[in-house]
Motif scaffolding. Structure first.
Motif, PDB file in Angstrom:
ATOM      1  N   ALA A 132       1.163  -1.393   0.137  1.00 36.24           N
ATOM      2  CA  ALA A 132      -0.357  -0.084  -0.454  1.00 36.24           C
ATOM      3  C   ALA A 132       1.027   1.177   0.064  1.00 36.24           C
ATOM      4  N   ALA A 133       1.642   1.441   0.672  1.00 37.60           N
ATOM      5  CA  ALA A 133       2.575   2.001   0.439  1.00 37.60           C
ATOM      6  C   ALA A 133       3.400   2.826  -0.639  1.00 37.60           C
ATOM      7  N   VAL A 140       1.395   5.718   1.625  1.00 37.81           N
ATOM      8  CA  VAL A 140       2.253   5.139   3.296  1.00 37.81           C
ATOM      9  C   VAL A 140       1.201   4.588   3.168  1.00 37.81           C
ATOM     10  N   ALA A 141       1.432   3.753   4.488  1.00 37.55           N
ATOM     11  CA  ALA A 141       0.810   2.842   5.215  1.00 37.55           C
ATOM     12  C   ALA A 141       0.856   3.370   6.923  1.00 37.55           C
ATOM     13  N   ASP A 142      -0.359   2.243   7.980  1.00 39.75           N
ATOM     14  CA  ASP A 142       0.223   2.851   8.890  1.00 39.75           C
ATOM     15  C   ASP A 142       0.223   1.913   9.915  1.00 39.75           C
ATOM     16  N   MET A 143       0.491   1.129  10.899  1.00 42.18           N
ATOM     17  CA  MET A 143       0.366   0.555  12.011  1.00 42.18           C
ATOM     18  C   MET A 143       0.340   1.199  13.360  1.00 42.18           C
ATOM     19  N   VAL A 144      -0.583   1.053  13.566  1.00 42.34           N
ATOM     20  CA  VAL A 144      -0.413   1.429  15.295  1.00 42.34           C
ATOM     21  C   VAL A 144      -0.523   0.890  16.020  1.00 42.34           C
ATOM     22  N   ASN A 145      -0.555   0.683  16.375  1.00 40.47           N
ATOM     23  CA  ASN A 145      -0.369  -1.140  18.255  1.00 40.47           C
ATOM     24  C   ASN A 145       0.299   0.528  19.390  1.00 40.47           C
ATOM     25  N   ARG A 182      10.469   2.705   3.790  1.00 39.04           N
ATOM     26  CA  ARG A 182       9.487   2.600   2.444  1.00 39.04           C
ATOM     27  C   ARG A 182       7.998   2.775   2.933  1.00 39.04           C
ATOM     28  N   TYR A 183       8.180   4.121   3.869  1.00 39.37           N
ATOM     29  CA  TYR A 183       7.042   4.738   3.301  1.00 39.37           C
ATOM     30  C   TYR A 183       5.741   3.714   5.188  1.00 39.37           C
ATOM     31  N   VAL A 184       5.225   2.483   5.069  1.00 32.35           N
ATOM     32  CA  VAL A 184       5.051   2.164   6.677  1.00 32.35           C
ATOM     33  C   VAL A 184       5.077   3.179   8.268  1.00 32.35           C
ATOM     34  N   ARG A 185       4.572   4.059   8.313  1.00 31.17           N
ATOM     35  CA  ARG A 185       4.948   4.739   9.531  1.00 31.17           C
ATOM     36  C   ARG A 185       4.523   3.372  10.734  1.00 31.17           C
ATOM     37  N   VAL A 186       5.080   3.410  11.930  1.00 30.80           N
ATOM     38  CA  VAL A 186       4.447   2.217  13.004  1.00 30.80           C
ATOM     39  C   VAL A 186       4.812   2.941  14.077  1.00 30.80           C
ATOM     40  N   SER A 187       3.753   3.789  14.902  1.00 27.85           N
ATOM     41  CA  SER A 187       3.314   4.480  15.867  1.00 27.85           C
ATOM     42  C   SER A 187       2.747   3.372  16.893  1.00 27.85           C
ATOM     43  N   LEU A 188       2.940   4.200  18.404  1.00 26.69           N
ATOM     44  CA  LEU A 188       2.756   3.710  19.645  1.00 26.69           C
ATOM     45  C   LEU A 188       1.816   4.749  20.718  1.00 26.69           C
ATOM     46  N   VAL A 189       1.305   4.263  21.080  1.00 25.56           N
ATOM     47  CA  VAL A 189      -0.365   4.888  21.432  1.00 25.56           C
ATOM     48  C   VAL A 189      -0.121   4.541  22.649  1.00 25.56           C
TER      49      VAL A 189
END
Length: 253
Positions: A132-133, A140-145, A182-189
């Motif tokens: 997707a990215a 861009v794609a996102d993983m929010v953990n 590679r424009y996959v953003r991994v974010s921590l909440v």
């Protein structure tokens, strides 16, 4: 916030609380949303609610602690909704109490859901997020953990829960370094005290302690964390929010 039109999100633990609120928020921004959890009746009701508002929703009954079911949830999302741009790894359980004489089964359950379930979903989703990215509408794609303040601050009485959430933080940061180019953003909440069903699975004596601790505090609502998640995934392509700690104003630690 920016539009998510043309994108697909998968939210785990979507049958209540933060997961339910996040699914509604992402759908309101135009994302087609796959809803994963074990309680099929709640998922169906949420999917109907999203569709009634003009959105696209897919209910996927799955137990993320089963590697095959976690992978199947991702595959079904892609097969039926066409792609995967956002993964919200929200499924989790919080079982507190002393380490001495603890029911070890509670530890096993937390590790299975909070750590292995999150990792199984991440592993299955990553090829699709990378795709997707590379060619998606937003590039861009996102993983929010979804972790917890417990992933930053260890407390007497929550040692194993602390351990699982520290693991989520370490995994997220290592993965972020691996794929961010590679424009996959991994974010921590990391939410503080939120008024959801999360604490309700504790033993009665532990639940009483939790209630006493937060009795006079105005806790966060699930919508507050959903708003945080939506903020993260709607940032422009060149902006990555790596980590967000969100506490109630009155919460000191």
């Amino acid at each position: 916030m920016g539009s998510l039109s043309g994108t697909v999100a998968l939210v785990t633990g979507a049958s209540s609380g933060i997961g339910e609120a996040a699914a509604l928020s992402l759908a309101a921004r135009g994302a087609a949303v796959a809803l994963a959890a074990r309680r099929a009746d709640r998922l169906d009701a949420l999917a109907d609610r999203i569709r009634a508002g003009g959105g696209v929703a897919l209910a996927v009954e799955a137990d993320v602690t089963d590697r095959a079911e976690a992978a199947a949830a991702v595959q079904r999302t892609v097969a039926e909704l066409g792609r995967l741009d956002t993964l919200v790894n929200n499924a989790g359980v919080m079982l507190l109490g002393p380490v001495v004489d603890a029911p070890v089964e509670e530890w096993q359950r937390m590790i299975s859901v909070n750590v292995m379930g999150l990792m199984y979903c991440a592993h299955a989703a990553l090829p699709h997020l990378l795709a997707a990215a590379a060619d998606g509408p937003r590039k861009v794609a996102d993983m929010v953990n979804v972790s917890s303040v417990a992933g930053r601050v260890a407390r007497n009485g929550s040692g194993v829960y602390n351990a699982t959430k520290h693991a989520v933080g370490a995994f997220s940061e290592a993965l972020r370094q691996e794929v961010t180019g590679r424009y996959v953003r991994v974010s921590l909440v990391e939410p503080g005290a939120v008024e959801t069903e999360l604490a309700g699975h504790n033993r009665p004596e532990i639940l009483d302690t939790i209630r006493q601790r937060f009795a006079d505090m105005e806790r966060l609502q699930a919508d507050d964390i959903a708003d945080t998640i939506t903020y993260i995934v709607t940032r422009p392509r060149h902006v990555a929010v790596n980590e967000l700690l969100v506490r109630p104003t009155q919460q000191q630690a």
